[in-house]
Motif scaffolding. Sequence first.
Motif, PDB file in Angstrom:
ATOM      1  N   GLN A 267       0.829  -1.204   0.000  1.00  0.00           N
ATOM      2  CA  GLN A 267       0.000   0.000   0.000  1.00  0.00           C
ATOM      3  C   GLN A 267       0.864   1.254   0.000  1.00  0.00           C
ATOM      4  O   GLN A 267       0.578   2.212  -0.713  1.00  0.00           O
ATOM      5  CB  GLN A 267      -0.893   0.000   1.218  1.00  0.00           C
ATOM      6  N   GLY A 268       1.915   1.244   0.840  1.00  0.00           N
ATOM      7  CA  GLY A 268       2.817   2.390   0.892  1.00  0.00           C
ATOM      8  C   GLY A 268       3.422   2.662  -0.473  1.00  0.00           C
ATOM      9  O   GLY A 268       3.559   3.811  -0.888  1.00  0.00           O
ATOM     10  N   SER A 269       3.761   1.593  -1.163  1.00  0.00           N
ATOM     11  CA  SER A 269       4.361   1.735  -2.478  1.00  0.00           C
ATOM     12  C   SER A 269       3.346   2.267  -3.499  1.00  0.00           C
ATOM     13  O   SER A 269       3.625   3.214  -4.235  1.00  0.00           O
ATOM     14  CB  SER A 269       4.911   0.380  -2.918  1.00  0.00           C
ATOM     15  N   PHE A 270       2.169   1.674  -3.500  1.00  0.00           N
ATOM     16  CA  PHE A 270       1.134   2.141  -4.430  1.00  0.00           C
ATOM     17  C   PHE A 270       0.789   3.606  -4.179  1.00  0.00           C
ATOM     18  O   PHE A 270       0.559   4.370  -5.107  1.00  0.00           O
ATOM     19  CB  PHE A 270      -0.133   1.300  -4.287  1.00  0.00           C
ATOM     20  N   ALA A 271       0.761   3.984  -2.904  1.00  0.00           N
ATOM     21  CA  ALA A 271       0.375   5.355  -2.567  1.00  0.00           C
ATOM     22  C   ALA A 271       1.392   6.368  -3.075  1.00  0.00           C
ATOM     23  O   ALA A 271       1.098   7.555  -3.151  1.00  0.00           O
ATOM     24  CB  ALA A 271       0.193   5.500  -1.054  1.00  0.00           C
ATOM     25  N   LEU A 272       2.607   5.896  -3.416  1.00  0.00           N
ATOM     26  CA  LEU A 272       3.602   6.804  -3.983  1.00  0.00           C
ATOM     27  C   LEU A 272       3.500   6.839  -5.505  1.00  0.00           C
ATOM     28  O   LEU A 272       4.360   7.404  -6.183  1.00  0.00           O
ATOM     29  CB  LEU A 272       5.009   6.349  -3.592  1.00  0.00           C
ATOM     30  N   GLY A 273       2.473   6.213  -6.045  1.00  0.00           N
ATOM     31  CA  GLY A 273       2.317   6.222  -7.494  1.00  0.00           C
ATOM     32  C   GLY A 273       3.181   5.191  -8.182  1.00  0.00           C
ATOM     33  O   GLY A 273       3.591   5.384  -9.317  1.00  0.00           O
ATOM     34  N   ALA A 274       3.462   4.084  -7.490  1.00  0.00           N
ATOM     35  CA  ALA A 274       4.211   3.006  -8.131  1.00  0.00           C
ATOM     36  C   ALA A 274       3.236   2.110  -8.873  1.00  0.00           C
ATOM     37  O   ALA A 274       2.106   1.912  -8.433  1.00  0.00           O
ATOM     38  CB  ALA A 274       4.975   2.201  -7.095  1.00  0.00           C
ATOM     39  N   THR A 275       3.700   1.553  -9.983  1.00  0.00           N
ATOM     40  CA  THR A 275       2.883   0.565 -10.670  1.00  0.00           C
ATOM     41  C   THR A 275       3.023  -0.765  -9.934  1.00  0.00           C
ATOM     42  O   THR A 275       3.830  -0.903  -9.020  1.00  0.00           O
ATOM     43  CB  THR A 275       3.355   0.361 -12.114  1.00  0.00           C
ATOM     44  N   ARG A 276       2.237  -1.729 -10.348  1.00  0.00           N
ATOM     45  CA  ARG A 276       2.283  -3.015  -9.675  1.00  0.00           C
ATOM     46  C   ARG A 276       3.653  -3.666  -9.847  1.00  0.00           C
ATOM     47  O   ARG A 276       4.222  -4.212  -8.903  1.00  0.00           O
ATOM     48  CB  ARG A 276       1.186  -3.930 -10.189  1.00  0.00           C
TER      49      ARG A 276
ATOM     50  N   GLN B 227       6.536  -2.179 -10.413  1.00  0.00           N
ATOM     51  CA  GLN B 227       7.537  -1.473  -9.599  1.00  0.00           C
ATOM     52  C   GLN B 227       7.434  -1.909  -8.144  1.00  0.00           C
ATOM     53  O   GLN B 227       8.444  -2.079  -7.460  1.00  0.00           O
ATOM     54  CB  GLN B 227       7.334   0.040  -9.713  1.00  0.00           C
ATOM     55  N   THR B 228       6.220  -2.080  -7.669  1.00  0.00           N
ATOM     56  CA  THR B 228       6.012  -2.511  -6.292  1.00  0.00           C
ATOM     57  C   THR B 228       6.571  -3.914  -6.055  1.00  0.00           C
ATOM     58  O   THR B 228       7.289  -4.157  -5.080  1.00  0.00           O
ATOM     59  CB  THR B 228       4.507  -2.494  -5.966  1.00  0.00           C
TER      60      THR B 228
ATOM     61  N   ALA C  27      10.592  -3.835  -6.434  1.00  0.00           N
ATOM     62  CA  ALA C  27      11.387  -3.119  -5.427  1.00  0.00           C
ATOM     63  C   ALA C  27      11.073  -3.557  -4.002  1.00  0.00           C
ATOM     64  O   ALA C  27      11.933  -3.452  -3.133  1.00  0.00           O
ATOM     65  CB  ALA C  27      11.159  -1.613  -5.576  1.00  0.00           C
ATOM     66  N   HIS C  28       9.876  -4.012  -3.735  1.00  0.00           N
ATOM     67  CA  HIS C  28       9.513  -4.275  -2.332  1.00  0.00           C
ATOM     68  C   HIS C  28       9.101  -5.720  -2.071  1.00  0.00           C
ATOM     69  O   HIS C  28       9.570  -6.332  -1.123  1.00  0.00           O
ATOM     70  CB  HIS C  28       8.389  -3.338  -1.916  1.00  0.00           C
TER      71      HIS C  28
END
Lengths: 287, 268
Positions: A172-181, A183-184, A187-188
Motif C-alpha cells: 500500500q505504501g508503495s502504491f500510494a507513492l504512485g508506483a505501478t504493480r 515497480q512494487t 522493489a519491495h
Amino acid sequence: MNEVGNLPRRRLKAKLFHLFCAFVTFMGVAFLVILLFHIWKEGHHWVDWQFLNSFPSRFVEKAGIKSALWGTIWLVGLTAAISIPVGVAAAIYMEEYASKGKLNTFIEINIQNLAGVPSIVYGILGLAIFVRWFNLERSVLAGSLTMSLLILPIIIIASRESIRAVPSSIRQGSFALGATRWQTVRAHVLPAALPGILTGLILALSRAIGETAPLVMIGALAYVAFVPEGPMDSFTALPIQIFNWASRPQEKFHQLAAGGILVLLAVLLMMNAIAIIIRQRAERKMK
Amino acid sequence: MNQSAARQNISPKESAEGDPILQASNVYISYSGKPAVVGVTLPIYKNRITSIIGPSGCGKSTLLRSFNRMNDFIHGVSMEGKILYLGVDLYAADVDPVAVRRNIGMVFQKPNPFPKSIFQNIAWGPAINGYKKDDMNRLVEDSLKKAALWDEIKDGRLTDSALALSGGQQQRLCIARALAMEPQLILMDEPCSSLDPVSTSRIEDLLFELKKRYTIVIVTHNMQQAARVSDYTAFLENGKLIEFGETSQVFTRPVNKRTEEYVTGRFG
Ligand SMILES: Nc1ncnc2c1ncn2[C@@H]1O[C@H](COP(=O)(O)OP(=O)(O)OP(=O)(O)O)[C@@H](O)[C@H]1O
Ligand SMILES: [Mg+2]
C-alpha cells in the motif's frame, strides 16, 4: 487461586513433553549420524581425484564418477534455469496479479495436488511429451524439462507463501507513492520474499538432485563414458550411477556406491551453502 | 437524516474559500453490495486541514481511500458518484490511477516504512517517477526537514534501516516520504493512533507547519485532535455525511443533534 492446586502437575506435563521432543529430535539426528558414519566408513577412501575424474568401468580400481557428476551438474543447472523463472513468475502472477476468484483457488488446489504426485508419474509424462512428442530423445534437456515439471509445484507453493507473507502495508505504501504493480513487486515484494523463495528453491533443487525414478523412466543411460557437451546429449546422473553400482554383486562396487553417495551429498551441501549465503545477504539487507 | 438535510448543514462561510481543491459529489461506495459510504458530498479546501470524524466503521477510511483510488485494490468494491480533483474527475475512464496516486499523497494508520534505509525510503518514490539523481540528496534532506525528522537523523543515520527508528519517527518518515513526491493534497488515516502523546503532538505541530504549503485531510478518532488541528470538520455516521463545516462551528454550535452528541462524547 484454584490453579496453584494443579500447578505441579502441569509443570510435570510440560517437562515430560519437553523430554519427549528432545528424545525424538535426538533419535532423528542419531539415525542420520549412524547412516552417514556408515557411508563414510565404506566410501571415503574411494573418493579422490581419480574417482572424480574417471568414467565408469568394469574394473573397480579404474571406475569413476565423472560422467554422472557432470550429468547431474548439467541436469540441475538446466532444471534451475527452466524452473526458477517459470515457478517464481507463476507465483508472482497468482499472488499479485490474478484476481482472487474461484479459478485461482482451483489452480491453487491443483498445484498442491501436483506436489504430491509420485515422481514416476512425471517420468511417464516426460517420456510421452518431451522424449517422444518433442523428439528430444534421451537428452539432458528432456531430463531437465521433466525434473522442472516435478519441482515446479514445490517452487510455486513456497514462493507464493513467502510472497503472501509480505505485509500488505508495504504494498500500500508503495502504491500510494504512485508506483505501478510491477515497480512494487520488483522493489519491495520480491526482496522481502526472497529469503523464503530461496528456501523453497533449495528444497526443490535438492529434490531434483536426488530423484532417480523419472530419469530411469525417460531413459537416462546407466553406462555413459562421456561428459554431456550440450543440452541435447544423453547423460547419466549420480543417483543412477550409485544405484547401478549398488546393485552389482561385488562388495567393492558397493563401496564405490558409498563413495558416489558422498559426492552426491557434497554437491547437495554446496548448493545449500550457496543458497544460504545468498539468503543471509538478502536478510541482512532487509534489516 | 437524509442527504439534502446533510447538505444544508454545510456552513455558509465556506464560500469565502474559493474553489475546493477536491470536491466529492454524491459518492456511494459499497463492499460486495454492502454500502459503506452513502451519498457523501464534501469539498476539501486548499491549504486547509479537513478532519473526518465519526464512530468506528462509519466509512471514514473508505471515503479517504476513494480520494486517491486506493480502494481500487480491494476486491468487490464498487463506487458511484464524482470526485473532482482540480477539476478532473478522478474516476474518468482516461485517468490513470497510478497518476492519481502520484499527485495525492497518503499516510497510513500504522507507520509502514519500507524495510530499506531511511534515504531509500524517501528517494524511491521520486526515483521511480523520473526525478534526477543529482538533486536527490537535497530532496531527501528537504523532505526530512519538512517532516521535522532531519535533526534526529542528520548525524549519519541516513543510511540506517528505517526499521530502527521509533514508531513516531517512522510515521514522520512516512510523512516525509509522501512530501518528497511534492503532492498538493495529503491524505492521512489516523496517523497518530499508534503513537504516544509526545510523538502525537510533534506530528500535530508538523501539520500546522505543512498546511502553509499543502492541503491535508485527516481521519481521526481523537476529538481534541480534530478540534486542535483542523479548519474544517466532516462528521460521518453510517456512511452518511451528517455535518460539515468550520471546525469551530461543528464543535461549538453543531447544527445536527447527532453531531453534538458525538463531539461531546455521549456516544461513539
Ligand atoms: N476491505 C473491506 N472489505 C469489506 N468490507 C469493508 C472493507 N473495509 C471496510 N469495510 C466495511 O466498510 C465499512 C466502513 O469501513 P471503514 O474502514 O471505512 O470505517 P472507518 O470509519 O474507517 O472505521 P474505523 O474508525 O474503525 O477505522 C465497515 O462496515 C467495514 O466493515
Ligand atoms: Mg479507518
